[in-house]
Scaffold this motif. Sequence first.
Motif, PDB file in Angstrom:
ATOM      1  N   LEU B  48      47.593  -3.969 -25.134  1.00 45.19           N
ATOM      2  CA  LEU B  48      48.841  -3.346 -24.683  1.00 45.19           C
ATOM      3  C   LEU B  48      48.709  -2.791 -23.270  1.00 45.19           C
ATOM      4  CD1 LEU B  48      49.804  -1.530 -27.998  1.00 45.19           C
ATOM      5  CD2 LEU B  48      50.829  -3.606 -27.053  1.00 45.19           C
ATOM      6  N   ALA B  49      47.581  -2.105 -22.998  1.00 47.83           N
ATOM      7  CA  ALA B  49      47.387  -1.503 -21.677  1.00 47.83           C
ATOM      8  C   ALA B  49      47.328  -2.586 -20.602  1.00 47.83           C
ATOM      9  CB  ALA B  49      46.109  -0.672 -21.662  1.00 47.83           C
ATOM     10  N   SER B  50      46.676  -3.705 -20.903  1.00 44.35           N
ATOM     11  CA  SER B  50      46.551  -4.785 -19.922  1.00 44.35           C
ATOM     12  C   SER B  50      47.927  -5.324 -19.569  1.00 44.35           C
ATOM     13  CB  SER B  50      45.681  -5.914 -20.486  1.00 44.35           C
ATOM     14  OG  SER B  50      44.408  -5.421 -20.825  1.00 44.35           O
ATOM     15  N   LYS B  51      48.721  -5.541 -20.631  1.00 40.38           N
ATOM     16  CA  LYS B  51      50.057  -6.103 -20.403  1.00 40.38           C
ATOM     17  C   LYS B  51      50.918  -5.109 -19.615  1.00 40.38           C
ATOM     18  CE  LYS B  51      53.196  -9.176 -20.719  1.00 40.38           C
ATOM     19  NZ  LYS B  51      53.083 -10.281 -19.775  1.00 40.38           N
ATOM     20  N   LEU B  53      49.773  -2.586 -17.476  1.00 37.83           N
ATOM     21  CA  LEU B  53      49.267  -2.235 -16.149  1.00 37.83           C
ATOM     22  C   LEU B  53      49.242  -3.412 -15.177  1.00 37.83           C
ATOM     23  CD1 LEU B  53      46.281   0.087 -17.153  1.00 37.83           C
ATOM     24  CD2 LEU B  53      48.442   0.775 -16.088  1.00 37.83           C
ATOM     25  N   ILE B  54      49.019  -4.617 -15.712  1.00 37.81           N
ATOM     26  CA  ILE B  54      48.860  -5.765 -14.820  1.00 37.81           C
ATOM     27  C   ILE B  54      50.192  -6.495 -14.648  1.00 37.81           C
ATOM     28  CG2 ILE B  54      47.600  -7.917 -14.454  1.00 37.81           C
ATOM     29  CD1 ILE B  54      45.368  -6.708 -16.246  1.00 37.81           C
TER      30      ILE B  54
END
Lengths: 198, 198
Positions: B48-51, B53-54
Amino acid sequence: MPNIAQLNKLIEQFGKLPGVGAKTAQKMAYFILAQGDSAVKEFADTLLASKNLIHCCPRCQNLTDQELCPICTDEKRAGSICVVEKPEDVEAMERTRTFHGTYHVLHGLISPVNGIGADQLKVRELMHRVAEEPVEEVILATSPNVEGQATALYLFKLLKPFEVKVTGLALGIPVGGTLEYADSLTLTRAMENRRSFE
Amino acid sequence: MPNIAQLNKLIEQFGKLPGVGAKTAQKMAYFILAQGDSAVKEFADTLLASKNLIHCCPRCQNLTDQELCPICTDEKRAGSICVVEKPEDVEAMERTRTFHGTYHVLHGLISPVNGIGADQLKVRELMHRVAEEPVEEVILATSPNVEGQATALYLFKLLKPFEVKVTGLALGIPVGGTLEYADSLTLTRAMENRRSFE
């Protein structure tokens, strides 16, 4: 490695999965970032829900999302316990549709090299079942490799005091296999355990 | 398939990953269930964080967790734009340490068979850059396959009205490759584009 910290974290997570190397992990991370928000959320939710809902059956230790697993609930299945290493082995055995007893999943094999002893496996639970349930036969169906055999031998010794038949799976040439490519040990066992021709 | 609905959902999610077949997906699902709660939570959180933040750099469309990506922020990098299919290609090019311009990531190739037209790619953004930025050269570095070549040709036509040099990567025998195993097309191109011996 890409120079985005969060991306490297994602690659690292995929890299932990079995059979996934650095290159594949990177491919998977980029794949995830190319997906829509809802698809990624669904993936994350499924991970969490699976871990929450699926647990070990308190009797046979196989994975289940119910209080007692369907095999243990089935009253027609009793009499013998087939001891296996992991849940996948139960599936493989169930596909044969020939075994009508219950299972016991050890969740691993004894492996001194990897620091895994009987305490970390579901051995105590098995002994409890053998002592409490009306068991006639325990089939030690761990894989015929070093760790599998060592585990089976260990269980065999533990089971000796109980009045229960202890058996192991037959070793021999697999159906469809060829003599030419069978290893010597398999061939030796196949010869030793030869059966009368019907 | 195991008869636990939630487990099948988990297997399905892993099966969507690139290069993961039914058997591998199942192995991954069982692996996850054997992990501790915190490890699974970390995996889900990282997804979730990757989706979150990036995102795509508003200028070059490469993936970044910053407002503008580090390459676009670097004022020394200017003059030429290297157009590539995907973020992985930027990484491959950066590893050579020989290109000092900026990139433009298309996020795909034109592919009528798969219903992907120029509208679904970051073509409009590229044209905007060529019109607004002081660009001397556009290097069309899409892969030398059918779709890559078609996309390059399409971009070449769009770029014609602009006063900008348009180039493509050299085609030839890869370093360390052997003539014997090179395909005829590659060999033909290598012969056509032969260089004076230094």
